[in-house]
Design a protein around this motif. Structure first.
Motif, short mmCIF file in Angstrom:
data_model
loop_
_atom_site.label_atom_id
_atom_site.label_comp_id
_atom_site.label_asym_id
_atom_site.label_seq_id
_atom_site.Cartn_x
_atom_site.Cartn_y
_atom_site.Cartn_z
N VAL A 1 -3.49 -8.53 -1.48
CA VAL A 1 -4.83 -8.23 -1.98
C VAL A 1 -4.97 -6.72 -2.15
CG1 VAL A 1 -7.29 -8.43 -1.52
CG2 VAL A 1 -5.72 -10.24 -0.77
N PRO A 2 -5.45 -6.24 -3.31
CA PRO A 2 -5.62 -4.80 -3.51
C PRO A 2 -6.82 -4.24 -2.73
CG PRO A 2 -6.44 -5.97 -5.42
CD PRO A 2 -5.81 -7.01 -4.52
N SER A 3 -6.72 -4.34 -1.41
CA SER A 3 -7.84 -3.93 -0.56
C SER A 3 -7.58 -2.62 0.18
CB SER A 3 -8.15 -5.02 0.47
OG SER A 3 -6.99 -5.30 1.26
N GLY A 4 -6.32 -2.22 0.29
CA GLY A 4 -6.00 -0.97 0.97
C GLY A 4 -6.44 0.23 0.15
N ALA A 5 -6.71 1.33 0.82
CA ALA A 5 -7.17 2.55 0.14
C ALA A 5 -6.16 3.01 -0.89
CB ALA A 5 -7.42 3.65 1.17
N TYR B 1 -3.87 1.18 -2.57
CA TYR B 1 -3.85 0.25 -3.71
C TYR B 1 -5.09 0.49 -4.59
CZ TYR B 1 -1.91 -4.05 -5.77
OH TYR B 1 -1.29 -4.97 -6.59
N ILE B 2 -6.23 0.70 -3.95
CA ILE B 2 -7.46 0.97 -4.70
C ILE B 2 -7.34 2.29 -5.47
CG2 ILE B 2 -9.90 1.56 -4.43
CD1 ILE B 2 -10.00 -0.48 -2.13
N ASP B 3 -6.69 3.28 -4.87
CA ASP B 3 -6.48 4.57 -5.54
C ASP B 3 -5.63 4.38 -6.80
OD1 ASP B 3 -7.96 6.02 -3.75
OD2 ASP B 3 -6.24 6.74 -2.60
N LEU B 4 -4.64 3.48 -6.73
CA LEU B 4 -3.80 3.23 -7.89
C LEU B 4 -4.63 2.65 -9.03
CD1 LEU B 4 -0.26 1.71 -7.94
CD2 LEU B 4 -2.01 0.78 -9.44
N ILE B 5 -5.45 1.67 -8.73
CA ILE B 5 -6.30 1.05 -9.75
C ILE B 5 -7.29 2.07 -10.31
CG2 ILE B 5 -8.07 -0.70 -10.16
CD1 ILE B 5 -6.64 -2.44 -8.06
N ASN B 6 -7.86 2.87 -9.43
CA ASN B 6 -8.83 3.87 -9.87
C ASN B 6 -8.17 4.95 -10.73
OD1 ASN B 6 -11.68 4.59 -9.65
ND2 ASN B 6 -10.94 6.47 -8.67
N HIS B 7 -6.93 5.28 -10.40
CA HIS B 7 -6.18 6.25 -11.19
C HIS B 7 -6.02 5.75 -12.63
CE1 HIS B 7 -3.20 9.52 -11.76
NE2 HIS B 7 -2.64 8.65 -12.58
N VAL C 1 3.23 5.89 -5.83
CA VAL C 1 3.02 5.90 -7.28
C VAL C 1 1.96 6.92 -7.65
CG1 VAL C 1 2.20 4.57 -9.25
CG2 VAL C 1 3.77 3.51 -7.62
N VAL C 2 0.82 6.88 -6.96
CA VAL C 2 -0.30 7.77 -7.29
C VAL C 2 0.03 9.22 -6.98
CG1 VAL C 2 -2.70 8.35 -6.78
CG2 VAL C 2 -2.01 5.95 -7.00
N ASN D 1 0.83 -1.20 0.00
CA ASN D 1 0.00 0.00 0.00
C ASN D 1 0.86 1.26 0.00
OD1 ASN D 1 -2.42 -1.42 0.01
ND2 ASN D 1 -2.55 -1.46 2.24
N GLU D 2 1.99 1.18 0.67
CA GLU D 2 2.90 2.32 0.71
C GLU D 2 3.46 2.62 -0.68
OE1 GLU D 2 6.99 2.30 2.71
OE2 GLU D 2 5.80 3.42 4.16
#
Length: 219
Positions: A107-111, A113-119, A68-69, A62-63
């Motif tokens: 698992v991409p469950s952290g906020a 990681y989710i921000d990266l996918i959403n980006h 990255v984002v 997650n860090e």
């Protein structure tokens, strides 16, 4: 006596020590016992902050995603953005040991990681394709970047393991079929894991997404 003994055990110290341990011994040899030794504490003390090794890995992944984002740039059309993001993502992964392993094993469950996918989804949002294909498109790019770094890691391990015996297992050039023989003689194999190979793969993916959007738009 180690000066760190009198320092309070914080999550930040554990995270920093985890990065150091990953750099020293790799993800395969990472254990809570070794991490505790790195901090000069008893292993039980770690569990006040992290319940397991996997939870530490999740935090580290997650860090990376957050970094990255936060440092990504949104300029140009979707192709330019996705190309720049793929390169930026890879550059960030190279700054941290075993980073690709951490992201692919969690698992991409952290906020973050989710921000990266959403980006990434926001980059392809303007495309005239279904949401299913948008998600599949960014998943392919994400997996390509991670897999490329995993391959580099494994290739480095192979090079270390085969040092001194490589000549014994290298193929006899005369026995190689065409066009493999030609490419081997021209040094194409040296491109494995190179920047140029990464750029080529990323461009192929983006070109494929563009063709997909054109095809779906026509239908």
């Amino acid at each position: 006596m180690n000066a760190s003994v009198n320092m309070p055990i914080t999550r930040e110290r554990i995270v920093n020590a985890s990065w150091e341990l990953l750099r020293e011994c790799g993800i395969e040899q990472f254990t809570m016992r070794k991490l505790a030794k790195q901090l000069d504490i008893k292993a039980a003390s770690l569990y006040w902050h992290f319940q397991s090794k996997q939870q530490i890995f999740q935090f580290l992944a997650n860090e990376i995603a957050q970094k990255v984002v936060l440092s990504a740039q949104n300029e140009g059309d979707w192709k330019e953005q996705l190309y720049r993001f793929g390169n930026h993502f890879r550059n960030q992964l190279e700054k941290y040991p075993c980073s690709a392993h951490l992201m692919i094993q969690t698992v991409p469950s952290g906020a973050q990681y989710i921000d990266l996918i959403n980006h990434m989804l926001k980059i392809v949002e303007p495309l005239p394709i279904s949401d299913r294909r948008k998600f599949s498109s960014i998943a392919c790019v994400l997996n390509f970047v991670l897999s490329f770094e995993l391959d580099k890691y494994q290739q480095h391990k192979n090079d270390v393991a085969m040092k001194g015996v490589r000549q014994e297992i290298e193929p006899t050039v005369g026995n190689l079929p065409e066009p493999l023989r030609r490419m081997y003689l021209n040094g194409v194999f040296s491109d494995l894991g190179s920047d140029s190979m990464f750029q080529t793969g990323l461009k192929i993916l983006i070109f494929g997404i563009e063709q997909l959007s054109m095809t779906e738009k026509e239908t």
